[in-house]
Design a protein around this motif. Structure first.
Motif, PDB file in Angstrom:
ATOM      1  N   GLU A 100      29.164  29.811 -33.251  1.00 22.82           N
ATOM      2  CA  GLU A 100      29.506  31.342 -33.311  1.00 22.82           C
ATOM      3  C   GLU A 100      30.169  31.521 -32.049  1.00 22.82           C
ATOM      4  OE1 GLU A 100      26.333  30.526 -33.935  1.00 22.82           O
ATOM      5  OE2 GLU A 100      26.183  30.931 -36.113  1.00 22.82           O
ATOM      6  N   LYS A 101      29.973  30.932 -30.902  1.00 20.53           N
ATOM      7  CA  LYS A 101      30.565  31.126 -29.532  1.00 20.53           C
ATOM      8  C   LYS A 101      29.897  32.249 -29.133  1.00 20.53           C
ATOM      9  CE  LYS A 101      34.106  29.834 -31.530  1.00 20.53           C
ATOM     10  NZ  LYS A 101      35.563  29.727 -32.006  1.00 20.53           N
ATOM     11  N   GLY A 102      28.775  32.785 -29.539  1.00 25.57           N
ATOM     12  CA  GLY A 102      28.333  34.241 -29.089  1.00 25.57           C
ATOM     13  C   GLY A 102      27.434  33.809 -27.723  1.00 25.57           C
ATOM     14  N   VAL A 103      27.074  34.859 -27.060  1.00 23.29           N
ATOM     15  CA  VAL A 103      26.364  34.633 -25.958  1.00 23.29           C
ATOM     16  C   VAL A 103      24.800  34.669 -26.434  1.00 23.29           C
ATOM     17  CG1 VAL A 103      25.606  35.560 -23.825  1.00 23.29           C
ATOM     18  CG2 VAL A 103      27.936  35.796 -24.328  1.00 23.29           C
ATOM     19  N   CYS A 104      23.907  33.549 -25.831  1.00 21.46           N
ATOM     20  CA  CYS A 104      22.655  33.249 -26.211  1.00 21.46           C
ATOM     21  C   CYS A 104      22.161  33.279 -24.874  1.00 21.46           C
ATOM     22  CB  CYS A 104      22.482  32.013 -26.824  1.00 21.46           C
ATOM     23  SG  CYS A 104      23.224  31.838 -28.450  1.00 21.46           S
ATOM     24  N   PRO A 105      21.901  34.472 -24.181  1.00 20.20           N
ATOM     25  CA  PRO A 105      21.365  34.376 -22.803  1.00 20.20           C
ATOM     26  C   PRO A 105      20.015  33.402 -22.505  1.00 20.20           C
ATOM     27  CG  PRO A 105      21.472  36.640 -23.416  1.00 20.20           C
ATOM     28  CD  PRO A 105      21.851  35.833 -24.549  1.00 20.20           C
ATOM     29  N   ILE A 106      20.133  32.712 -21.510  1.00 21.15           N
ATOM     30  CA  ILE A 106      19.000  31.927 -20.810  1.00 21.15           C
ATOM     31  C   ILE A 106      18.345  32.464 -19.936  1.00 21.15           C
ATOM     32  CG2 ILE A 106      20.270  29.908 -21.961  1.00 21.15           C
ATOM     33  CD1 ILE A 106      20.589  29.087 -18.966  1.00 21.15           C
ATOM     34  N   PRO A 107      17.221  32.189 -19.686  1.00 19.49           N
ATOM     35  CA  PRO A 107      16.094  32.731 -18.343  1.00 19.49           C
ATOM     36  C   PRO A 107      16.925  32.066 -17.192  1.00 19.49           C
ATOM     37  CG  PRO A 107      14.650  31.932 -20.192  1.00 19.49           C
ATOM     38  CD  PRO A 107      16.088  31.609 -20.381  1.00 19.49           C
ATOM     39  N   ARG A 108      16.807  33.036 -16.277  1.00 19.01           N
ATOM     40  CA  ARG A 108      17.554  32.839 -14.975  1.00 19.01           C
ATOM     41  C   ARG A 108      16.488  31.600 -14.375  1.00 19.01           C
ATOM     42  NH1 ARG A 108      19.911  35.451 -10.624  1.00 19.01           N
ATOM     43  NH2 ARG A 108      19.972  37.374 -11.761  1.00 19.01           N
TER      44      ARG A 108
END
Length: 414
Positions: free
Chosen positions: A72-80
């Motif tokens: 989907e090329k959507g943002v899937c935030p990852i932990p810092r």
């Protein structure tokens, strides 16, 4: 170089300027030759990173975005990450890729939830391929990475050869001095910016930005400057009422921000030269009435380090890391020129060991590539100052206490 991020005017954004909101622009792109997405920063993804980075470096560079859905090329935030992402990526590359490729990396935090975000890795086209990841030369093939075939390997070696030739040709640049002609003794410092391929285009606006930054560096150093336009560069000089009488230092700045610094030696003349020769003759260091060129060692070193400090100021203002540069120095028309100082330590040393002078005629140093990880503390000022004196015979790094006392004395009087 390609960037998937653009400002409102459609101009490509550099990594440092990318905001979290800009990630929405990735919906317009598919994975390809210069762009790759990873949804997570899992152990399996970390194992693949050296391969991806090497393939970009062996091709035309590219962007690795971690925290984006492939489909989907959507943002899937990852932990810092707990450590700095540049250190994490750098350590992976140091362990698995040779030589070390050039890249920049950032964690772009979600402003609403700062402990989550996306990792951006911008890999630059390598200057000296092939870059080998775990024994394999990886190149980009469409949207994936794969082993290079025989003809691709030949092309990579040819690219490295061409780059070395470009660096050597750059180290032959000359700046005209109205006074002194071809015989003016000069200290030249060459700073060739890597990662910029010949033929890259640069805008007039960007050239103007570079010029303003250099002018600002002069101002902060307390120096005036005037700018001359050459056919492919800008030359910054300290103004003089009559340049045919007093030669002054010059900085040549190129569109890719490669730099050449030329510093004329401070020659003794008139009564100052006669007085110095009398002192040398009285101590049996020179025969009476000898015809010799003498340079004021402390004054010349002061001029060299002052001008090189301008380059450090410029690099800081522009946000440039010196590791992006290949560096060489040259003593031009300095063969046989004798160093002069009225410092008693120097004169006593000269009585025992002889005066110091430039003993070579081919004085261009070997080129140092600062992105090899061995020059993390490089500063133009320290490099220029130490290598000027070293090339003129000062025994830097000697274990002899007498040599060290001489070095301290001359550096202190500058």
């Amino acid at each position: 170089m390609f960037s998937p991020f653009h400002d409102r005017q459609g101009m490509p954004k550099e990594l440092a300027d990318v905001k979290y909101a800009d990630l929405a622009q990735l919906v317009d792109y598919d994975e390809g030759f210069a762009l790759e997405f990873k949804q997570s920063f899992s152990p399996s993804v970390r194992r693949k990173i050296p391969k991806v980075v090497a393939s970009f470096a062996n091709s035309r560079g590219g962007w690795l975005v971690i925290g984006i859905s492939d489909a989907e090329k959507g943002v899937c935030p990852i932990p810092r990450p707990k450590a700095d992402v540049s250190q994490i990526i750098g350590e992976l590359c140091r362990r698995h890729v040779s030589p070390a490729p050039r890249f920049d990396a950032r964690f772009v935090a979600n402003p609403v939830a700062p402990e989550q975000g996306v990792i951006l890795v911008q890999v630059f086209e390598g200057d000296f391929p092939p870059y080998v990841a775990d024994g394999v030369v990886e190149i980009r093939e469409g949207s994936t990475s794969g082993p290079a075939a025989g003809t691709a390997l030949v092309d990579l070696y040819d690219k490295a050869t061409r780059r070395r030739l470009e660096v050597r040709m750059f180290c032959k640049r000359t700046v005209h001095y109205p006074m002194g002609g071809d015989g003016l003794p000069l200290f030249n410092l060459y700073l060739f910016r890597m990662g910029r391929m010949t033929g890259d285009s640069f805008s007039r606006e960007r050239d103007g930005e570079h010029a303003r930054a250099m002018r600002c560096a002069f101002e902060r150093q307390g120096l005036d400057c005037r700018v001359q336009h050459a056919h492919d560069s800008l030359v910054f000089r300290i103004p003089a009422r009559d340049e045919t009488v007093v030669p002054h230092s010059a900085i040549e700045l190129f569109p890719d921000e490669s730099i050449k610094l030329s510093v004329p030696a401070v020659l003794l003349d008139g009564e100052d030269r006669d007085s110095a020769l009398d002192v040398l003759a009285s101590r049996a260091l020179f025969p009476p009435a000898v015809d010799a060129q003498l340079i004021d060692a402390p004054a010349t070193l002061g001029r060299v380090t002052r001008m090189a400090s301008l380059l450090d100021r410029y690099a800081r203002a522009r946000g440039i890391a010196w590791r992006e540069y290949a560096v060489a120095y040259e003593l031009e028309n300095m063969a046989g020129v004798t160093l002069w100082s009225d410092n008693e330590t120097y004169l006593t040393y000269a009585e025992r060991h002889g005066v110091l002078y430039c003993a070579t005629t081919d004085c261009l140093s070997r080129v140092r590539y600062l992105d090899d990880g061995a020059h993390d503390t490089f500063r133009a000022r320290q490099f220029a100052g130490s290598h000027f004196f070293e090339a003129c015979g000062l025994p830097l790094g000697s274990p002899d206490p007498e040599d060290n006392a001489l070095v301290d004395a001359l550096l202190r009087t500058s």
